[in-house]
Scaffold this motif. Structure first.
Motif, PDB file in Angstrom:
ATOM      1  N   GLY A  69       3.135 -10.162   7.909  1.00 29.59           N
ATOM      2  CA  GLY A  69       2.496  -8.872   7.662  1.00 29.59           C
ATOM      3  C   GLY A  69       3.014  -8.203   6.409  1.00 29.59           C
ATOM      4  N   GLY A  70       4.327  -8.305   6.180  1.00 28.58           N
ATOM      5  CA  GLY A  70       4.915  -7.665   5.008  1.00 28.58           C
ATOM      6  C   GLY A  70       4.440  -8.279   3.706  1.00 28.58           C
ATOM      7  N   LEU A  71       4.305  -9.607   3.666  1.00 27.87           N
ATOM      8  CA  LEU A  71       3.816 -10.252   2.447  1.00 27.87           C
ATOM      9  C   LEU A  71       2.363  -9.871   2.169  1.00 27.87           C
ATOM     10  CD1 LEU A  71       5.409 -13.809   2.681  1.00 27.87           C
ATOM     11  CD2 LEU A  71       5.934 -12.022   1.014  1.00 27.87           C
ATOM     12  N   LEU A  72       1.575  -9.722   3.229  1.00 26.13           N
ATOM     13  CA  LEU A  72       0.184  -9.282   3.033  1.00 26.13           C
ATOM     14  C   LEU A  72       0.156  -7.848   2.485  1.00 26.13           C
ATOM     15  CD1 LEU A  72      -1.509 -10.737   6.253  1.00 26.13           C
ATOM     16  CD2 LEU A  72      -1.689 -11.591   3.895  1.00 26.13           C
ATOM     17  N   VAL A  73       1.028  -7.003   3.021  1.00 27.76           N
ATOM     18  CA  VAL A  73       1.124  -5.627   2.513  1.00 27.76           C
ATOM     19  C   VAL A  73       1.593  -5.634   1.062  1.00 27.76           C
ATOM     20  CG1 VAL A  73       2.363  -3.435   2.727  1.00 27.76           C
ATOM     21  CG2 VAL A  73       1.492  -4.589   4.774  1.00 27.76           C
ATOM     22  N   ALA A  74       2.566  -6.481   0.740  1.00 27.45           N
ATOM     23  CA  ALA A  74       3.062  -6.558  -0.637  1.00 27.45           C
ATOM     24  C   ALA A  74       1.965  -7.014  -1.588  1.00 27.45           C
ATOM     25  CB  ALA A  74       4.254  -7.512  -0.706  1.00 27.45           C
ATOM     26  N   ALA A  75       1.169  -7.994  -1.157  1.00 31.87           N
ATOM     27  CA  ALA A  75       0.067  -8.468  -1.997  1.00 31.87           C
ATOM     28  C   ALA A  75      -0.955  -7.361  -2.218  1.00 31.87           C
ATOM     29  CB  ALA A  75      -0.597  -9.678  -1.346  1.00 31.87           C
ATOM     30  N   ARG A  76      -1.252  -6.625  -1.153  1.00 34.39           N
ATOM     31  CA  ARG A  76      -2.196  -5.503  -1.285  1.00 34.39           C
ATOM     32  C   ARG A  76      -1.616  -4.407  -2.172  1.00 34.39           C
ATOM     33  NH1 ARG A  76      -6.445  -3.900   2.032  1.00 34.39           N
ATOM     34  NH2 ARG A  76      -7.881  -2.796   0.654  1.00 34.39           N
ATOM     35  N   THR A  77      -0.322  -4.196  -2.075  1.00 33.88           N
ATOM     36  CA  THR A  77       0.341  -3.204  -2.907  1.00 33.88           C
ATOM     37  C   THR A  77       0.240  -3.576  -4.379  1.00 33.88           C
ATOM     38  OG1 THR A  77       1.903  -2.719  -1.124  1.00 33.88           O
ATOM     39  CG2 THR A  77       2.513  -2.007  -3.332  1.00 33.88           C
ATOM     40  N   ALA A  78       0.435  -4.866  -4.674  1.00 33.65           N
ATOM     41  CA  ALA A  78       0.324  -5.313  -6.061  1.00 33.65           C
ATOM     42  C   ALA A  78      -1.078  -5.085  -6.603  1.00 33.65           C
ATOM     43  CB  ALA A  78       0.686  -6.796  -6.152  1.00 33.65           C
ATOM     44  N   LYS A  79      -2.084  -5.310  -5.762  1.00 32.66           N
ATOM     45  CA  LYS A  79      -3.466  -5.137  -6.192  1.00 32.66           C
ATOM     46  C   LYS A  79      -3.818  -3.672  -6.398  1.00 32.66           C
ATOM     47  CE  LYS A  79      -8.228  -6.251  -4.798  1.00 32.66           C
ATOM     48  NZ  LYS A  79      -9.081  -6.894  -3.765  1.00 32.66           N
ATOM     49  N   LYS A  80      -3.329  -2.834  -5.497  1.00 29.78           N
ATOM     50  CA  LYS A  80      -3.702  -1.415  -5.526  1.00 29.78           C
ATOM     51  C   LYS A  80      -2.800  -0.578  -6.424  1.00 29.78           C
ATOM     52  CE  LYS A  80      -7.011  -1.056  -2.292  1.00 29.78           C
ATOM     53  NZ  LYS A  80      -8.292  -0.338  -2.463  1.00 29.78           N
ATOM     54  N   ALA A  81      -1.515  -0.934  -6.470  1.00 28.23           N
ATOM     55  CA  ALA A  81      -0.547  -0.054  -7.112  1.00 28.23           C
ATOM     56  C   ALA A  81       0.181  -0.686  -8.280  1.00 28.23           C
ATOM     57  CB  ALA A  81       0.476   0.429  -6.076  1.00 28.23           C
ATOM     58  N   GLY A  82      -0.081  -1.942  -8.575  1.00 32.25           N
ATOM     59  CA  GLY A  82       0.560  -2.578  -9.718  1.00 32.25           C
ATOM     60  C   GLY A  82       1.641  -3.557  -9.311  1.00 32.25           C
ATOM     61  N   GLU A  83       1.980  -4.439 -10.232  1.00 36.02           N
ATOM     62  CA  GLU A  83       2.895  -5.539  -9.947  1.00 36.02           C
ATOM     63  C   GLU A  83       4.281  -5.070  -9.552  1.00 36.02           C
ATOM     64  OE1 GLU A  83       3.719  -9.056  -8.930  1.00 36.02           O
ATOM     65  OE2 GLU A  83       1.792  -8.789  -9.930  1.00 36.02           O
ATOM     66  N   LEU A  84       4.799  -4.024 -10.201  1.00 36.05           N
ATOM     67  CA  LEU A  84       6.137  -3.553  -9.874  1.00 36.05           C
ATOM     68  C   LEU A  84       6.229  -3.083  -8.430  1.00 36.05           C
ATOM     69  CD1 LEU A  84       7.042  -1.618 -13.131  1.00 36.05           C
ATOM     70  CD2 LEU A  84       8.226  -3.611 -12.210  1.00 36.05           C
ATOM     71  N   ALA A  85       5.210  -2.377  -7.965  1.00 38.01           N
ATOM     72  CA  ALA A  85       5.201  -1.922  -6.581  1.00 38.01           C
ATOM     73  C   ALA A  85       5.109  -3.102  -5.624  1.00 38.01           C
ATOM     74  CB  ALA A  85       4.039  -0.956  -6.347  1.00 38.01           C
ATOM     75  N   GLY A  86       4.293  -4.097  -5.959  1.00 37.63           N
ATOM     76  CA  GLY A  86       4.172  -5.278  -5.124  1.00 37.63           C
ATOM     77  C   GLY A  86       5.475  -6.051  -5.037  1.00 37.63           C
ATOM     78  N   ILE A  87       6.153  -6.203  -6.167  1.00 37.22           N
ATOM     79  CA  ILE A  87       7.444  -6.900  -6.196  1.00 37.22           C
ATOM     80  C   ILE A  87       8.455  -6.177  -5.308  1.00 37.22           C
ATOM     81  CG2 ILE A  87       9.411  -7.463  -7.670  1.00 37.22           C
ATOM     82  CD1 ILE A  87       7.376  -7.861  -9.959  1.00 37.22           C
ATOM     83  N   THR A  88       8.460  -4.855  -5.394  1.00 39.44           N
ATOM     84  CA  THR A  88       9.401  -4.072  -4.594  1.00 39.44           C
ATOM     85  C   THR A  88       9.134  -4.241  -3.108  1.00 39.44           C
ATOM     86  OG1 THR A  88       9.563  -2.447  -6.388  1.00 39.44           O
ATOM     87  CG2 THR A  88      10.315  -1.760  -4.202  1.00 39.44           C
ATOM     88  N   ALA A  89       7.856  -4.174  -2.712  1.00 36.19           N
ATOM     89  CA  ALA A  89       7.503  -4.362  -1.304  1.00 36.19           C
ATOM     90  C   ALA A  89       7.901  -5.754  -0.826  1.00 36.19           C
ATOM     91  CB  ALA A  89       6.003  -4.134  -1.103  1.00 36.19           C
TER      92      ALA A  89
END
Length: 412
Positions: free
Chosen positions: A283-303
């Motif tokens: 679930g967390g990796l899916l959220v991180a992938a969605r975060t990268a798409k919606k909020a940018g790569e830095l946010a996705g990497i952090t998640a």
């Protein structure tokens, strides 16, 4: 939280000499930290226990003795990193401990400043002087945080690896992205979480490069240190007792496994931990992938890094230096949207990463008999913060999708 943070284009300077004073202040902070560390190490010979292990690992390579038979210091610490890491640490064995401490602290603080510079420059701040000012203010706010000070005090490599991963996945030529993350994983295994993240985000070339970079470190280790490589990859890398053998250490294990180990009663710890890792990891990796798409790569990497910290068998407080991009990105969003509630949230999260760790350490050192449920609540605050961050991102994106669908159907 991290949502709606624009990745944006790389920021270019509006002034050639803008921010020179702030940058000089940043260098002065790093030099002052290095000098203070040198003086303290020379006078009291305390602290920097992990750096001492790094040096001894490098010295074992130079002596051609077994890296994994080392027992360092009064706390009987062992070398837990890869043979490739031991080879990289050999320069530390060529200088005295005080010099090694000063250099390591200097490099770590400069790496911290570089991370914040990248975070601010990739988001909203365009002018070089304002970017330097924001970076300096963020450094002053972040240096006292417990994961950061503990990283500096122990001589840990976390901030340096954080910088390497952020730069690798957000800068430079696209065809080489991922290889730096793979090399970082060859030093310390935790960055391996970014390979499935890159696959989920469909960055297949970067995932391949990360895998090749990691494999290259393993092959190099077998070529130059074959006996140590057989020991490490033959099972030593999975022996958590090498890193958590101290009595009371579980109180500071900021991972899902650390929480389960301290739960009262009789629990099937390993099966339950594996089940939680499957749920939180997927679930967390899916959220991180969605975060990268919606909020940018830095946010996705952090998640993604937060997911890795949660599912890792052992996550010490100094591993949570990923609170740095979490706080910086969220603070920038709160400032841009002028949302009072989010500003309060940033302040509360800063408080979580500032105070509980120091309180827990004081209780364990001064009143060890009181290291019970209250201490567990304090030390598990990082795990709770990580879970709540992922949950908040998931809820935020879900609401955004529902609003978009409603507007879309209304427009039709």
């Amino acid at each position: 939280m991290l949502s709606s943070v624009s990745a944006g284009p790389r920021i270019r300077s509006g002034k050639k000499d803008g921010g020179s004073f702030q940058m000089a202040c940043g260098v002065l902070i790093a030099l002052s930290g290095a000098l203070a560390a040198f003086a303290f190490s020379a006078i009291y010979a305390k602290g920097w226990i992990d750096l001492e292990v790094y040096r001894e690992g490098g010295a074992a390579v130079l002596r051609r003795t077994s890296v994994y038979d080392l027992v360092v210091g009064e706390r009987w610490l062992k070398f837990t990193y890869s043979p490739f890491a031991a080879m990289l640490f050999t320069p530390l064995a060529l200088v005295g401990m005080e010099i090694a401490v000063a250099l390591w602290v200097l490099i770590s603080i400069l790496a911290l400043e570089a991370v914040i510079w990248v975070l601010i420059g990739r988001t909203t701040v365009k002018r070089r002087d304002r970017r330097a000012t924001h970076t300096l203010l963020a450094v002053v706010a972040i240096l006292p945080l417990y994961p950061v000070t503990l990283t500096l005090w122990n001589g840990q490599i976390g901030i340096i690896l954080l910088l390497a991963i952020v730069v690798d996945l957000t800068h430079g030529k696209e065809k080489w992205r991922g290889i730096g993350t793979g090399i970082a994983a060859g030093i310390k295994l935790t960055p391996l979480i970014f390979i499935p993240y890159l696959l989920v985000t469909r960055r297949f070339r970067a995932a391949l490069m990360a895998g090749l970079g990691f494999l290259g470190t393993v092959v190099l280790g077998f070529l130059l240190l074959p006996a140590d490589s057989r020991d490490y990859w033959g099972g030593a890398f999975f022996d958590t007792q090498r890193v958590a053998a101290e009595q009371g250490a579980d109180f500071f294990n900021q991972s899902l496994r650390g929480v389960l180990m301290l739960m009262p009663g009789s629990w099937p710890t390993v099966p339950l931990w594996l089940a939680l890792c499957a749920v939180v990891g997927t679930g967390g990796l899916l959220v991180a992938a969605r975060t990268a798409k919606k909020a940018g790569e830095l946010a996705g990497i952090t998640a993604c890094a937060i997911v890795g910290l949660l599912v890792s068998p052992v996550s010490w407080p100094h591993h949570w230096v990923w609170c740095i991009p979490l706080l910086v990105l969220w603070a920038q969003r709160a400032q841009r949207t002028e949302a009072t509630l989010e500003k309060v949230g940033v302040g509360f999260l800063w408080f979580v990463f500032l105070l509980p760790g120091y309180i827990a350490l004081a209780i364990l050192l001064i009143y060890p008999s009181h290291a019970g449920m209250w201490l567990m609540l304090l030390t598990d605050s990082y795990v709770l913060s990580g879970l709540l961050t992922l949950l908040a991102l998931a809820v935020c994106f879900s609401r955004s999708d529902r609003r978009r669908r409603r507007h879309g159907s209304g427009d039709g």
